[in-house]
Enzyme design. Sequence first.
Site, PDB file in Angstrom:
ATOM      1  CB  SER A 209      -0.968   0.001   1.181  1.00 46.10           C
ATOM      2  OG  SER A 209      -0.283  -0.238   2.394  1.00 46.10           O
ATOM      3  CG  HIS A 266      -1.174   4.135   3.697  1.00 46.96           C
ATOM      4  ND1 HIS A 266      -2.407   3.832   4.226  1.00 46.96           N
ATOM      5  CD2 HIS A 266      -0.595   2.934   3.404  1.00 46.96           C
ATOM      6  CE1 HIS A 266      -2.582   2.525   4.244  1.00 46.96           C
ATOM      7  NE2 HIS A 266      -1.482   1.957   3.763  1.00 46.96           N
TER       8      HIS A 266
END
Length: 290
Positions: A209, A266
């Site tokens: 991610s 992220h």
Amino acid sequence: MSWSLALTANLEVSLAGFSERLKAAHIPHRISEARGEQQVWVADEPTAALVRELYQAFLANPDPGFTAVNAISKPISQPLWQKLRRFPAVITILLLTLAVALWTQLGTSLAAVAQLSFNAIIFEGDEAYLVSLAYSLEQGQWWRLITPMLLHFGWLHLAMNSLWFWELGRRIELHQGSWFVLVFTLVGALVSNVSQFWFSGPALFGGLSGVLYALLGFCWIYQRINPVAAYNLPKGVVGMMLVWLVLCLVGVVSAMGFGQIANAAHVSGLVLGCVAGAVMGVLNKLKVSE
């Protein structure tokens, strides 16, 4: 500047409609005649590969309503292996991710996970302890700075990350090339993993991610500076991903039972992607204008 030959066509073929599609997709090009044929030239080979794909889509569907911007998501019919061979870097990373998922039993085999986790893990009976990063690096285990991107914990985690990596990664590989995708993925993994460790301290984390947000940021900012068809994401994608990021940051996603979220990975990945997209977008725009 140095132009790349994208395709040739017979003189009796009208390329006017196709040229309009390229203009609509913000793809700089020129059409010339030589040796009894028409030649379409573009800025570089990655763009030439995209133009060839768009031309095949144009031939398959010359409907004026079918735009070059949408052609990348509506490829012409061709054998699966021919489609996949155009994205060797993306396919290699996805296959490696799948292999690791099977080896680690989707994160349930702690002994296997311990070989790739950011912090090494030692076992003493029924107890497991995270080893300091400094000790691991002293032992030459530098791969730990990268390999957490290959770890996934559950089929949903693996499937979602793999699908987004395919969607974003192939666009960048099509336009920037395989080596760029490979290096950018490794750098994205390094930045997001180190950021997560710096923010949370020794912990068990993993997944693509952080890299995905780097790819998203790259496509988003590059497209705004130097529009190209490959980076024209479907409407709402960027907004959805940013909303998801905010929900993760405020704890909503964790409260819904999705576990702890690597928020630092992220955010740092997104920042890296935005900076890289801005730099490459400006450089390529200047190159085309020369």
